[in-house]
Design an enzyme around this catalytic site. Structure first.
Site, PDB file in Angstrom:
ATOM      1  N   TYR A   8      -6.010  16.400  -9.247  1.00 12.99           N
ATOM      2  CA  TYR A   8      -5.106  15.448  -9.890  1.00 12.99           C
ATOM      3  C   TYR A   8      -3.867  16.179 -10.407  1.00 12.99           C
ATOM      4  CZ  TYR A   8      -3.279  12.052 -13.225  1.00 12.99           C
ATOM      5  OH  TYR A   8      -2.455  11.203 -13.923  1.00 12.99           O
ATOM      6  N   ASP A  40       0.876  -1.175   0.000  1.00 13.81           N
ATOM      7  CA  ASP A  40       0.000   0.000   0.000  1.00 13.81           C
ATOM      8  C   ASP A  40       0.904   1.212   0.000  1.00 13.81           C
ATOM      9  OD1 ASP A  40      -1.681   2.137   0.503  1.00 13.81           O
ATOM     10  OD2 ASP A  40      -2.556   1.292   2.328  1.00 13.81           O
ATOM     11  N   VAL A  41       0.985   1.923  -1.127  1.00 17.03           N
ATOM     12  CA  VAL A  41       1.915   3.053  -1.219  1.00 17.03           C
ATOM     13  C   VAL A  41       1.537   4.211  -0.306  1.00 17.03           C
ATOM     14  CG1 VAL A  41       2.668   2.502  -3.571  1.00 17.03           C
ATOM     15  CG2 VAL A  41       0.790   4.141  -3.222  1.00 17.03           C
ATOM     16  N   VAL A  63      -4.132   7.712 -21.177  1.00 14.69           N
ATOM     17  CA  VAL A  63      -3.935   6.340 -21.615  1.00 14.69           C
ATOM     18  C   VAL A  63      -5.182   5.549 -21.240  1.00 14.69           C
ATOM     19  CG1 VAL A  63      -2.520   4.273 -21.301  1.00 14.69           C
ATOM     20  CG2 VAL A  63      -1.440   6.533 -21.212  1.00 14.69           C
ATOM     21  N   LYS A 101       0.280  15.850  -9.600  1.00 13.78           N
ATOM     22  CA  LYS A 101       1.288  15.596 -10.624  1.00 13.78           C
ATOM     23  C   LYS A 101       2.280  16.751 -10.729  1.00 13.78           C
ATOM     24  CE  LYS A 101      -0.034  11.486 -11.508  1.00 13.78           C
ATOM     25  NZ  LYS A 101       0.852  10.337 -11.271  1.00 13.78           N
ATOM     26  N   ASN A 156       4.980   4.256 -10.139  1.00 10.88           N
ATOM     27  CA  ASN A 156       3.935   4.275 -11.147  1.00 10.88           C
ATOM     28  C   ASN A 156       2.533   4.234 -10.551  1.00 10.88           C
ATOM     29  OD1 ASN A 156       3.088   4.255 -13.900  1.00 10.88           O
ATOM     30  ND2 ASN A 156       2.612   2.090 -13.676  1.00 10.88           N
TER      31      ASN A 156
END
Length: 145
Positions: free
Chosen positions: A98, A7-8, A131, A102, A34
């Site tokens: 978001y 779990d990041v 993507v 980033k 990622n």
């Protein structure tokens, strides 16, 4: 091969995964950050829990992984690959939170690059556009050994 449950958003989980990786392979040459979530919507009607999830996953998760892996990467003169987004350069309506995460990933990567390049660690920033992905969930019973 080594498959780990991670779990990041949990710093201890990240540290344990890095330690297990180093134990298994004797060192660490590359870290690829990622993990990410994109939960868009207008600011006025946003669920701020979505904002927290994105900050914890996209930004803090990446930072935790770098912090845990960096001593090993310095030792081996390794590489950090930070996966960001074109949203880390250009914000758009309904993607403000978001984009903020980033932009943060980009800033962190640049500061890290300035700190560690002279010590032999490369920092690579990848900024893909949109993507199409299919969500894949692997449960422990689905994994092959």
């Amino acid at each position: 091969m080594l498959a780990l449950d991670l779990d990041v958003t949990d710093e201890a989980s990240v540290r344990a995964a890095v330690a297990a990786t180093v134990d298994r392979f004797g060192g660490l040459d590359v870290l690829v950050n990622n993990a990410g979530v994109m939960l868009n919507g207008p600011v006025a009607s946003a669920d701020t829990a979505d904002w927290r999830r994105m900050v914890e996953t996209n930004l803090l998760g990446s930072m935790y992984a770098v912090h845990a892996a960096l001593p090993h990467l310095l030792e081996r003169r390794g590489t950090v690959v930070q996966v960001s987004s074109t949203s880390g350069r250009t914000a758009t309506a309904t993607a403000g939170a978001y984009a903020a995460t980033k932009f943060g990933v980009n800033a962190f990567a640049e500061a890290l690059r300035q700190e560690v390049t002279a010590q032999g660690v490369r920092v690579v920033l990848v900024e893909p556009g949109f993507v199409a992905v299919n969500e894949l969930l692997i449960r422990p019973t689905d994994q092959t050994q």
